[in-house]
Scaffold this motif. Structure first.
Motif: not given
Length: 399
Positions: A361-381
């Motif tokens: 559901t989440f990524f279908q809505q991301v696709l529908d909105r034409g969004l691109r989510i791109t990391p700008t830094a390494e994650p904090d695990r």
């Protein structure tokens, strides 16, 4: 120049590689050179590790020899307290407990909650879509599962943040959340006190939520005791939060590492479901679960003794080249994909269908909105070797 493998150099209690994201190199060495690995333990008796897919399946499919009842964390403890959760029990009790919730967590039942999942995903994306950068875990990945599962259980939306805080404090030993030596006990006590009040309310006024359904359940004609109910609340909140939070965050990272796969998904959105399955394999939100041997077992010329701890590394099995072609490559059309990202067999994750539905559901809505989510830094695990867990990930939002 080749380097001689030395088993003693691999210490899977050292969280360093899990925090900096280099653990796959360790698993690769173990699969190749020592698939049954003995690990000393600073505050325990030590444990065996299995890292090959076929070996994990052998152990999983023999629940009489490799049991869950002694605990499923590597340390000799049960974070839920004295009463074991459903995944810390063995047959026949395990089957009895599992049947209580399974009818309400099947894929067909999850469809009844799709409107709730849609509404939560929409609200989260509405809040971040117009921003240039956000911290993804706190503003999206952690919110979706805790909002959905909380409301499915019967927790008011305004209280769902409490569930996330309790999970972070109880499940890991991360110093960020360990504010005192007894932090786990305090968080567990707070959680159980909250659910005790909610349980009393539902006894008086049942609703169409999971707490009310658990209260109506019977085992051998008897209702679940408070201890069994508390253990159920604990596992549902913990597992429901960890799996989806880390799956969503891991998917953003995987698509950033393999951007051509996002372009393929944009071009053919029918690939979304297999893409989520590949993310489950590639990320493996639940890295490992422990078993305990009930008898001596000869394996690779060594003896696992009765009472020894045996850790099944799902994360390593999901990168086994004997099963997965180019296992370190993220491919949304991977077929077949017999991953063990949600476990396998009688202890398969109870909430796996819900986690899949939330991610799709989440990524279908991301696709529908034409969004691109791109990391700008390494994650904090998160400081843990049991979950592939993330505390923070800074991302840029583009169209």
């Amino acid at each position: 120049m080749t380097t001689t493998f030395e088993a003693a150099q691999v210490d899977l209690t050292d969280l360093g590689p899990f925090i900096d994201g280099t653990e796959h190199a360790l698993f690769r060495r173990l699969r190749e050179h020592e698939p049954l690995h003995w690990n000393d333990e600073p505050d325990g008796p030590g444990f065996w590790s299995l890292t090959r897919y076929a070996d994990l399946m052998t152990a999983i499919e023999d629940p009489k020899t490799f049991v869950n009842g002694e605990g499923t964390q590597i340390p000799s403890r049960r974070v839920e307290g004295h009463t074991p959760t459903v995944h810390n029990t063995d047959p026949p009790r395990h089957g009895q407990l599992r049947k209580v919730a399974i009818p309400h967590l099947r894929a067909v039942k999850i469809r009844e909650w799709q409107e709730l999942i849609d509404r939560s995903a929409t609200g989260i994306l509405d809040a971040i879509a117009e921003k240039d950068t956000v911290e993804f875990v706190g503003s999206a990945a952690a919110l979706l599962p805790i909002q959905v599962l909380g409301q499915v259980l019967g927790v008011p939306l305004e209280d769902c943040a409490l569930l996330l805080d309790w999970t972070n404090r109880v499940i890991s030993d991360d110093p960020e959340f360990m504010r005192s030596p007894d932090e786990k006990d305090r968080a567990r006590a707070e959680m159980f006190a909250y659910f005790k009040e909610l349980t009393a309310d539902r006894r008086k006024s049942p609703r169409n939520d999971l707490i009310s359904k658990l209260l109506a359940a019977r085992i051998d004609g008897e209702p679940l005791s408070w201890e069994d109910l508390a253990a159920y609340y604990f596992v549902l909140v913990g597992a429901g939060n960890e799996t989806t939070r880390n799956l969503l965050t891991g998917a953003v990272m995987a698509f950033a590492e393999f951007p051509q796969e996002w372009e393929r998904l944009k071009a053919d959105q029918r690939m979304l479901r297999p893409a989520i399955e590949e993310t489950i394999r590639f990320i493996t939100p639940i890295r490992a679960m422990r078993r305990t041997a009930t008898r001596d077992v000869e394996w690779y010329g060594r003896t696992i003794r009765e009472g020894d701890k045996v850790v099944l590394w799902f994360q390593a099995a999901n990168r086994d080249p004997a099963v997965f072609e180019a296992p370190d490559t993220f491919r949304i059309d991977r077929q077949p994909n017999p991953h063990v990202g949600f476990g396998w067999g009688i202890h398969t994750c109870l909430g796996s269908h819900l986690a899949r539905a939330e991610a799709i559901t989440f990524f279908q809505q991301v696709l529908d909105r034409g969004l691109r989510i791109t990391p700008t830094a390494e994650p904090d695990r998160l400081h843990t070797n049991q979950f592939h867990a993330f505390k923070r990930l800074r991302v840029q939002l583009g169209r």
